[in-house]
Design a protein around this motif. Structure first.
Motif, PDB file in Angstrom:
ATOM      1  N   GLY A  83     -12.921  18.076  -6.774  1.00 23.28           N
ATOM      2  CA  GLY A  83     -12.984  16.771  -7.083  1.00 23.28           C
ATOM      3  C   GLY A  83     -13.159  15.798  -5.678  1.00 23.28           C
ATOM      4  O   GLY A  83     -13.607  14.944  -5.455  1.00 23.28           O
ATOM      5  N   LEU A  84     -12.598  16.257  -4.922  1.00 28.69           N
ATOM      6  CA  LEU A  84     -12.574  15.445  -3.836  1.00 28.69           C
ATOM      7  C   LEU A  84     -13.527  15.737  -2.340  1.00 28.69           C
ATOM      8  O   LEU A  84     -14.233  14.783  -2.151  1.00 28.69           O
ATOM      9  CB  LEU A  84     -11.095  16.037  -2.533  1.00 28.69           C
ATOM     10  N   GLU A 139      -4.113   7.337  -3.196  1.00 29.60           N
ATOM     11  CA  GLU A 139      -5.115   6.479  -3.376  1.00 29.60           C
ATOM     12  C   GLU A 139      -5.708   8.060  -4.364  1.00 29.60           C
ATOM     13  O   GLU A 139      -5.785   8.862  -4.272  1.00 29.60           O
ATOM     14  CB  GLU A 139      -5.931   7.185  -2.201  1.00 29.60           C
ATOM     15  N   ASP A 140      -6.337   7.422  -5.498  1.00 27.51           N
ATOM     16  CA  ASP A 140      -7.001   8.016  -6.515  1.00 27.51           C
ATOM     17  C   ASP A 140      -5.941   9.530  -6.844  1.00 27.51           C
ATOM     18  O   ASP A 140      -6.345   9.851  -6.886  1.00 27.51           O
ATOM     19  CB  ASP A 140      -8.914   8.573  -6.023  1.00 27.51           C
ATOM     20  N   GLU A 141      -4.862   8.780  -7.241  1.00 28.85           N
ATOM     21  CA  GLU A 141      -3.801   9.962  -7.894  1.00 28.85           C
ATOM     22  C   GLU A 141      -3.627  10.859  -6.477  1.00 28.85           C
ATOM     23  O   GLU A 141      -2.950  11.735  -6.744  1.00 28.85           O
ATOM     24  CB  GLU A 141      -4.345  10.190  -8.379  1.00 28.85           C
ATOM     25  N   ARG A 142      -4.069  11.129  -5.293  1.00 31.52           N
ATOM     26  CA  ARG A 142      -3.522  11.551  -4.053  1.00 31.52           C
ATOM     27  C   ARG A 142      -2.507  10.800  -3.058  1.00 31.52           C
ATOM     28  O   ARG A 142      -2.912   9.871  -3.443  1.00 31.52           O
ATOM     29  CB  ARG A 142      -4.802  12.067  -3.532  1.00 31.52           C
ATOM     30  N   ASP A 162       1.163  -1.568  -0.028  1.00 33.38           N
ATOM     31  CA  ASP A 162       0.094  -0.210  -0.350  1.00 33.38           C
ATOM     32  C   ASP A 162       1.096   1.144   0.208  1.00 33.38           C
ATOM     33  O   ASP A 162       0.554   2.311  -0.278  1.00 33.38           O
ATOM     34  CB  ASP A 162      -1.383   0.061   1.040  1.00 33.38           C
ATOM     35  N   LYS A 166      -9.514  20.341  -8.677  1.00 35.45           N
ATOM     36  CA  LYS A 166      -9.033  18.979  -8.125  1.00 35.45           C
ATOM     37  C   LYS A 166      -9.758  18.757  -6.705  1.00 35.45           C
ATOM     38  O   LYS A 166      -9.924  17.731  -6.186  1.00 35.45           O
ATOM     39  CB  LYS A 166      -7.616  18.659  -8.536  1.00 35.45           C
ATOM     40  N   GLU A 221      -2.559  17.272  -2.570  1.00 35.78           N
ATOM     41  CA  GLU A 221      -2.738  17.253  -4.451  1.00 35.78           C
ATOM     42  C   GLU A 221      -2.419  18.318  -5.344  1.00 35.78           C
ATOM     43  O   GLU A 221      -2.325  19.122  -4.205  1.00 35.78           O
ATOM     44  CB  GLU A 221      -4.021  16.467  -4.609  1.00 35.78           C
TER      45      GLU A 221
END
Length: 667
Positions: A230-231, A88-91, A67, A227, A216
């Motif tokens: 988006g979160l 996670e999710d590109e973050r 992980d 972005k 991010e």
């Protein structure tokens, strides 16, 4: 995310930006234990912390797994915390996995640069760039005056601890955006204090161990805010009728409201809605006119309102009301909620009563699923089915920390989360009624999660004055800071709300505030807490003519404003934007907090001082057309004439909406 070993420690890089550095000599994490006390009086809090211990967790052990990287921090094996650094999710996500010693205080140090700028932390009224100060994050009354060095705040503190300070806000949020083009969000609702006063690091004090931190980056501020939303979530588009004119805040009953409306219409005012906050009745207190918190139509004060609402709608004018998450002890709803067991309790298992200024109300316990359904039912039946097209969903920041909630979670933890839960109740009621495209609501209190539930924010209860911290000027950084926190739709009470001590709304203040409100998503008036002491939109012919002109400018801007709201719903880019959002290379733009871009193509520099005929404006490098004269400027500091009715507004010469903007000069 990159985990890089360095001498006696490690660094965390996010897309090449060094965010965290930990060494034995300079640890990024401190931990300890403390005991807090919270004293609340009418939504104002005095918060103290008895710190039991604070130690640097400089010892660390690193383990890698599928992980990411797991690090156990401790001090000679004591006060250990296990932390996962992962993606996670590109973050980039920092998760706190284990806290065996039950630590409840953390201090986390994020790498900083000397010339860095910081924005966000919810709705901040005194500052836009947060660098150089610390900001406690706790939803509360914003306070009267919000400046401990002023007479007004001194008097307000003397009278009920109601003065506030530079950081007090209805809408705090543990989220900040750096000029290094990254955001940091802490996923927790406990009390926090973000300190941006150190040159080398930002210190995040957290009264608990959060679930995680999220980082991010973005290539531009537009992409970065996109972005972030988006979160956190985005607001929906507003109903079509919103753009048809002003929402007139009028009170006093059916006859008074309709007479004022007809007079305004005759003078050419464009009216989209009537906002009658006293639709459910009133009570008088020493503070002024207050409302009867029993969310049902008051037939005595508003006879035939059910019929009049339909007639107004046929004329293109909507009717809006008011509600909040508390119910007055005198009302039928309180009795029903108490009987059903839907109210939060005190330590004696009795209904907890909150004093709101010479009257008491119960707290609907939103941790009880059945209570949520019941309250949504009240909104759907008493408001939506009755014919209201919107309402002020007030309060949310008053949850006492000693209240006993059904879910067993401490109210100290639930307090900050409460406004977002209140927003969720309203949003679900509207959606379940199938009215999201026709009904809207606006709130003052907020927290993480409000972005995806609430449909519109308003700035709360400003003073009816020119003060920088709590008057007309304060709502500009408020809108901008919320925009950098992922919230894109904002407006304010035209003329302010709070009249106390020697304050009275003047004619000039109302007219200047109206000019600013013209260039926001919604134009709405408020009579204030003492209407007879305040200058109103119809107090004389000149004011009404001025207001009518500004309302026509607002409606003429409909295609532009509507496009901005749509852009916000799709991309998260706010309607009101800081200058640097589109002019990143302009160093001066990062320090400007009393001007804003209305979308990409309009620059607004509101007049926020009395008696001004000429106003200084800073323009970033571009071709800017002065709205009223047509003169073209290419950037820099300039001065322009600002007679009443012609505020300092400019549009980009390259805009595709030039013809719309030119039409404004003919009004």
């Amino acid at each position: 995310m990159e985990f890089i070993k360095i001498e006696n420690g490690f660094s965390i890089l996010v897309n090449g930006k060094k965010i965290i550095t930990h060494t034995l000599e300079r640890p990024w994490i401190y931990a300890g234990k403390g005991e807090a006390t919270y004293d609340m009086f009418r939504g104002n809090f005095k918060i103290k912390d008895y710190l039991i211990e604070k130690v640097a967790l400089d010892d660390f052990e690193v383990y890698k797994n599928v992980d990411g990287v797991i690090v156990t921090f401790s001090k000679r094996g004591l006060n250990s915390l296990k932390v996962l650094f992962t993606v996670e999710d590109e973050r980039t996500v920092v998760k706190f996995l284990e806290n065996p010693d039950k630590l409840n205080r953390l201090w986390l140090r994020i790498d900083a640069e000397k010339e860095e700028h910081i924005y966000g932390c919810g709705e901040q009224f005194s500052d836009f760039d947060l660098r150089g100060k610390n900001y406690p994050l706790w939803t509360s009354e914003q306070g009267v005056g919000r400046n401990k060095n002023t007479y007004i705040t001194f008097k307000a503190d003397e009278r009920g601890n109601a003065g506030g300070d530079y950081y007090t806000t209805f809408f705090p949020q543990p989220t900040f955006v750096s000029s290094r083009k990254y955001y940091c969000h802490v996923d927790s609702s406990v009390y926090m204090d973000f300190d941006f006063s150190h040159e080398e690091f930002h210190e995040l004090q957290i009264w608990g161990v959060p679930e995680k931190l999220i980082f991010e980056t973005g290539e531009t501020y537009v992409k970065l805010v996109g972005k972030l939303t988006g979160l956190l979530g985005k607001q929906p588009e507003l109903p079509e009728w919103v753009y048809e004119g002003v929402w007139l805040g009028i009170q006093g009953g059916t006859e008074v409201v309709l007479n004022k409306l007809e007079n305004a219409l005759q003078k050419g005012l464009k009216v989209g809605g009537i906002w009658a906050q006293d639709w459910e009745g009133i009570r008088m207190t020493s503070f002024g006119k207050r409302l009867m918190w029993n969310w049902q139509w008051n037939k005595e004060l508003y006879p035939k309102l059910d019929v009049k609402i339909k007639e107004l709608r046929e004329r293109g004018i909507r009717f809006l009301g008011y509600i909040n998450p508390y119910i007055a002890v005198e009302g039928d709803l309180f009795k029903e909620a108490s009987k059903r067991g839907y109210l939060a309790k005190n330590n004696n298992n009795e209904d907890y009563l909150v004093e709101f200024g010479e009257f008491y109300a119960g707290v609907v316990d939103f941790t009880i699923p059945e209570a949520c359904e019941w309250y949504k039912g009240v909104i759907k039946k008493e408001m939506i089915d009755f014919g209201l097209s919107g309402w002020m969903a007030d309060f949310g920041e008053y949850l006492p920390t000693d209240v006993i909630l059904n879910n067993g979670v401490s109210a100290e933890i639930m307090h900050n989360a409460w406004p977002a839960i209140w927003a969720k109740i309203n949003r679900e009621a509207v959606e379940e009624a199938g009215k999201l495209q026709d009904v809207t609501f606006f709130m003052r209190a907020g927290y993480t999660g409000s972005q995806k539930y609430c449909t519109m924010m308003w700035a709360g209860d400003q003073n009816v004055d020119w003060s920088l911290d709590d008057g007309l000027a304060s709502v500009i950084p408020a809108a901008l800071s919320l925009g950098m926190t992922g919230w894109g739709l904002h407006h304010s009470d035209i003329g302010g709300y709070t009249t106390l001590f020697e304050m009275k709304r003047t004619k000039e203040l109302f007219m200047r505030w109206a000019e600013m409100a013209t260039f926001t998503a919604i134009m709405r008036t408020h009579e204030g807490n003492r209407p007879k002491d305040n200058w109103q939109f119809d107090s004389d012919k000149e004011t009404l003519q001025h207001f009518a002109k500004m309302s026509r400018i607002y409606t003429t801007l409909k295609p532009y404003t509507k496009a901005l709201v749509k852009e916000n719903s799709e991309t998260g880019v706010p309607v009101q934007r800081p200058l640097f959002m589109h002019y990143e290379q302009d160093k001066r733009a990062y320090d400007i907090k009393y001007e804003y871009l209305y979308g990409r193509d309009i620059l607004v520099a509101p007049v926020y001082e009395p008696g001004k005929a000429v106003w200084k404006v800073y323009l970033p490098e571009d071709e800017w057309v002065h709205l009223w004269t047509g003169d073209v400027y290419r950037g820099g500091e300039i001065e322009v004439d600002v007679p009443l009715g012609k505020p300092a507004v400019f549009y980009r010469k390259a805009s595709k909406y030039v013809e719309v903007f030119k039409a404004l000069t003919e009004i």
